[in-house]
Write a protein that holds these residues in place. Structure first.
Motif, PDB file in Angstrom:
ATOM      1  N   ASP A  85      47.414  45.365  37.122  1.00 36.50           N
ATOM      2  CA  ASP A  85      46.318  46.327  37.023  1.00 36.50           C
ATOM      3  C   ASP A  85      46.917  47.728  36.966  1.00 36.50           C
ATOM      4  OD1 ASP A  85      46.907  47.044  39.703  1.00 36.50           O
ATOM      5  OD2 ASP A  85      45.279  45.837  40.515  1.00 36.50           O
ATOM      6  N   GLY A  86      46.111  48.742  37.174  1.00 37.93           N
ATOM      7  CA  GLY A  86      46.574  50.115  36.987  1.00 37.93           C
ATOM      8  C   GLY A  86      47.608  50.606  37.979  1.00 37.93           C
ATOM      9  N   ASP A  87      47.802  49.882  39.099  1.00 37.69           N
ATOM     10  CA  ASP A  87      48.812  50.321  40.067  1.00 37.69           C
ATOM     11  C   ASP A  87      49.747  49.197  40.511  1.00 37.69           C
ATOM     12  OD1 ASP A  87      47.212  48.855  41.833  1.00 37.69           O
ATOM     13  OD2 ASP A  87      46.309  50.632  42.734  1.00 37.69           O
ATOM     14  N   THR A  88      49.683  48.043  39.861  1.00 36.29           N
ATOM     15  CA  THR A  88      50.515  46.896  40.241  1.00 36.29           C
ATOM     16  C   THR A  88      51.137  46.276  38.995  1.00 36.29           C
ATOM     17  OG1 THR A  88      48.986  46.466  42.061  1.00 36.29           O
ATOM     18  CG2 THR A  88      50.533  44.714  41.508  1.00 36.29           C
ATOM     19  N   PHE A  89      52.423  45.935  39.101  1.00 33.81           N
ATOM     20  CA  PHE A  89      53.106  45.303  37.978  1.00 33.81           C
ATOM     21  C   PHE A  89      54.234  44.416  38.481  1.00 33.81           C
ATOM     22  CE2 PHE A  89      55.267  49.268  38.821  1.00 33.81           C
ATOM     23  CZ  PHE A  89      56.614  49.003  38.649  1.00 33.81           C
ATOM     24  N   TRP A  90      54.665  43.522  37.629  1.00 37.24           N
ATOM     25  CA  TRP A  90      55.813  42.660  37.893  1.00 37.24           C
ATOM     26  C   TRP A  90      56.978  43.160  37.048  1.00 37.24           C
ATOM     27  CZ3 TRP A  90      56.087  38.216  40.988  1.00 37.24           C
ATOM     28  CH2 TRP A  90      54.888  37.793  41.558  1.00 37.24           C
ATOM     29  N   LEU A  91      58.165  43.149  37.650  1.00 34.95           N
ATOM     30  CA  LEU A  91      59.386  43.521  36.935  1.00 34.95           C
ATOM     31  C   LEU A  91      60.474  42.546  37.353  1.00 34.95           C
ATOM     32  CD1 LEU A  91      61.090  45.430  35.157  1.00 34.95           C
ATOM     33  CD2 LEU A  91      61.452  46.834  37.189  1.00 34.95           C
ATOM     34  N   ASP A  92      60.954  41.767  36.394  1.00 33.21           N
ATOM     35  CA  ASP A  92      62.002  40.775  36.649  1.00 33.21           C
ATOM     36  C   ASP A  92      61.651  39.847  37.806  1.00 33.21           C
ATOM     37  OD1 ASP A  92      63.455  41.913  34.568  1.00 33.21           O
ATOM     38  OD2 ASP A  92      64.591  43.230  35.898  1.00 33.21           O
ATOM     39  N   GLY A  93      60.377  39.428  37.871  1.00 36.28           N
ATOM     40  CA  GLY A  93      59.943  38.477  38.888  1.00 36.28           C
ATOM     41  C   GLY A  93      59.612  39.073  40.245  1.00 36.28           C
ATOM     42  N   VAL A  94      59.654  40.393  40.376  1.00 40.23           N
ATOM     43  CA  VAL A  94      59.324  41.067  41.634  1.00 40.23           C
ATOM     44  C   VAL A  94      58.047  41.871  41.425  1.00 40.23           C
ATOM     45  CG1 VAL A  94      60.118  42.727  43.371  1.00 40.23           C
ATOM     46  CG2 VAL A  94      61.771  41.220  42.253  1.00 40.23           C
ATOM     47  N   LYS A  95      57.122  41.746  42.376  1.00 39.04           N
ATOM     48  CA  LYS A  95      55.832  42.431  42.273  1.00 39.04           C
ATOM     49  C   LYS A  95      55.910  43.797  42.963  1.00 39.04           C
ATOM     50  CE  LYS A  95      50.940  41.250  42.666  1.00 39.04           C
ATOM     51  NZ  LYS A  95      50.000  40.247  43.244  1.00 39.04           N
ATOM     52  N   TYR A  96      55.492  44.841  42.228  1.00 37.27           N
ATOM     53  CA  TYR A  96      55.536  46.221  42.719  1.00 37.27           C
ATOM     54  C   TYR A  96      54.141  46.830  42.726  1.00 37.27           C
ATOM     55  CZ  TYR A  96      60.584  46.082  41.968  1.00 37.27           C
ATOM     56  OH  TYR A  96      61.910  45.764  42.018  1.00 37.27           O
ATOM     57  N   ARG A  97      53.922  47.716  43.707  1.00 34.54           N
ATOM     58  CA  ARG A  97      52.711  48.530  43.726  1.00 34.54           C
ATOM     59  C   ARG A  97      53.136  49.985  43.700  1.00 34.54           C
ATOM     60  NH1 ARG A  97      49.094  51.639  46.020  1.00 34.54           N
ATOM     61  NH2 ARG A  97      46.890  51.189  45.758  1.00 34.54           N
ATOM     62  N   ILE A  98      52.530  50.771  42.816  1.00 34.42           N
ATOM     63  CA  ILE A  98      52.837  52.197  42.732  1.00 34.42           C
ATOM     64  C   ILE A  98      52.264  52.859  43.982  1.00 34.42           C
ATOM     65  CG2 ILE A  98      52.585  54.310  41.404  1.00 34.42           C
ATOM     66  CD1 ILE A  98      52.340  52.564  38.905  1.00 34.42           C
ATOM     67  N   VAL A 106      40.551  45.190  38.913  1.00 32.76           N
ATOM     68  CA  VAL A 106      40.142  44.413  37.739  1.00 32.76           C
ATOM     69  C   VAL A 106      39.805  42.984  38.135  1.00 32.76           C
ATOM     70  CG1 VAL A 106      41.361  45.806  36.031  1.00 32.76           C
ATOM     71  CG2 VAL A 106      42.544  43.917  37.110  1.00 32.76           C
ATOM     72  N   GLY A 107      40.384  42.495  39.227  1.00 32.05           N
ATOM     73  CA  GLY A 107      40.149  41.115  39.669  1.00 32.05           C
ATOM     74  C   GLY A 107      38.772  40.921  40.274  1.00 32.05           C
ATOM     75  N   GLN A 108      38.378  41.814  41.168  1.00 31.76           N
ATOM     76  CA  GLN A 108      37.072  41.740  41.818  1.00 31.76           C
ATOM     77  C   GLN A 108      36.469  43.143  41.895  1.00 31.76           C
ATOM     78  OE1 GLN A 108      37.959  39.928  45.590  1.00 31.76           O
ATOM     79  NE2 GLN A 108      37.951  37.869  44.724  1.00 31.76           N
ATOM     80  N   PRO A 109      36.042  43.684  40.747  1.00 33.24           N
ATOM     81  CA  PRO A 109      35.461  45.035  40.756  1.00 33.24           C
ATOM     82  C   PRO A 109      34.105  45.047  41.464  1.00 33.24           C
ATOM     83  CG  PRO A 109      35.251  44.050  38.588  1.00 33.24           C
ATOM     84  CD  PRO A 109      36.057  43.104  39.409  1.00 33.24           C
ATOM     85  N   SER A 110      33.752  46.190  42.054  1.00 36.73           N
ATOM     86  CA  SER A 110      32.477  46.330  42.766  1.00 36.73           C
ATOM     87  C   SER A 110      31.310  46.639  41.832  1.00 36.73           C
ATOM     88  CB  SER A 110      32.588  47.432  43.815  1.00 36.73           C
ATOM     89  OG  SER A 110      33.565  47.100  44.762  1.00 36.73           O
ATOM     90  N   CYS A 111      31.604  47.137  40.636  1.00 35.30           N
ATOM     91  CA  CYS A 111      30.547  47.468  39.680  1.00 35.30           C
ATOM     92  C   CYS A 111      31.128  47.469  38.271  1.00 35.30           C
ATOM     93  CB  CYS A 111      29.928  48.833  40.018  1.00 35.30           C
ATOM     94  SG  CYS A 111      31.083  50.205  39.892  1.00 35.30           S
ATOM     95  N   ALA A 112      30.272  47.596  37.290  1.00 37.53           N
ATOM     96  CA  ALA A 112      30.698  47.579  35.890  1.00 37.53           C
ATOM     97  C   ALA A 112      31.584  48.778  35.554  1.00 37.53           C
ATOM     98  CB  ALA A 112      29.476  47.542  34.970  1.00 37.53           C
ATOM     99  N   ALA A 113      31.273  49.935  36.147  1.00 33.41           N
ATOM    100  CA  ALA A 113      32.086  51.131  35.893  1.00 33.41           C
ATOM    101  C   ALA A 113      33.514  50.930  36.388  1.00 33.41           C
ATOM    102  CB  ALA A 113      31.455  52.355  36.567  1.00 33.41           C
TER     103      ALA A 113
END
Length: 181
Positions: A85-98, A106-113
Motif C-alpha cells: 500500500d502507500g506506506d508498506t512494501f516488500w524488498l528482497d523478501g523483507v517487509k518494510y513500513r515507511i 487498501v485492505g480494509q478501508p473505512s469508506c470509499a474515499a
C-alpha cells in the motif's frame, strides 16, 4: 664587520644565540600547505591532478545500501519485491513500513474515499520507489507491532514521505492513524 652584518640579517635564535639553519624547520610544513595545496587552487590549477581530487572529495560517505529496482503492486500470496500500500512494501523478501508517513488503507478501508486514495497512494509509492536509487535509513525502533521493518526511504539524502504528504496521499506520522473519511 662582515660578521656583524651576517648575524644581523640572519637574526638570533629564541635563546639569544645566533640562529642556525635548523631553526626555520618548523616553517616548512606550513609553507608546503600554504603553497602546495592551497597555492594550487589559488593559482587556478584546481582542475588537474591531486588538488582536484582533494578539493572535490565528498564531505561524507554513506554506508547505507542503495537499492534500485522495479516495484509492481503486490498480487497473490508470494511477495518478494512489491508495494503493498502507500506506506508498506516488500524488498528482497523483507517487509518494510515507511516510518514518517501514514497512508489510507487498501485492505480494509473505512469508506470509499479512503479506498480510492489508498489505491492512488499505492500506485504513487510504486512509481517513487522505481524512479531511481534509494536507501533505507534506520529510526529509533527497528520494527513495528506487526513485524515490519521501520525505515525512512531516502533519495539524495531526503525522505520521499513528504512527497506523498504534499500530494495529499499521506499524513505525516504523529504516532497514531488519522481518519481518511
Amino acid at each position: 664587520m662582515a660578521d656583524s652584518r651576517y648575524w644581523a640579517v640572519r637574526g638570533r635564535s629564541r635563546r639569544g644565540r645566533p640562529a642556525s639553519r635548523f631553526d626555520q624547520w618548523p616553517l616548512v610544513p606550513m609553507l608546503l600547505v600554504a603553497f602546495g595545496i592551497g597555492g594550487v587552487a589559488a593559482i587556478g590549477l584546481r582542475d588537474t591532478g591531486f588538488a582536484t581530487r582533494l578539493l572535490d572529495a565528498p564531505q561524507a560517505v554513506s554506508t547505507a545500501p542503495v537499492y534500485s529496482r522495479s516495484f509492481p503492486v503486490c498480487a497473490g500470496s508470494v511477495r518478494v519485491t512489491c508495494v503493498v500500500d502507500g506506506d508498506t512494501f516488500w524488498l528482497d523478501g523483507v517487509k518494510y513500513r515507511i516510518a514518517d508517513i501514514n497512508t489510507p488503507e487498501v485492505g480494509q478501508p473505512s469508506c470509499a474515499a479512503e479506498a480510492s486514495l489508498g489505491r492512488r497512494a499505492t500506485s504513487r509509492l510504486a512509481e517513487l520507489l522505481g524512479a531511481g536509487p534509494f536507501s533505507l535509513a534506520h529510526i529509533d525502533r527497528d520494527e513495528d507491532q506487526y513485524g515490519r521493518k521501520l525505515r525512512l526511504v531516502e533519495r539524495d539524502g531526503r525522505s520521499i514521505g513528504p512527497i506523498l504528504v504534499a500530494e495529499g496521499l499521506a499524513h505525516e506520522w504523529r504516532g497514531r492513524r488519522e481518519s481518511w473519511c
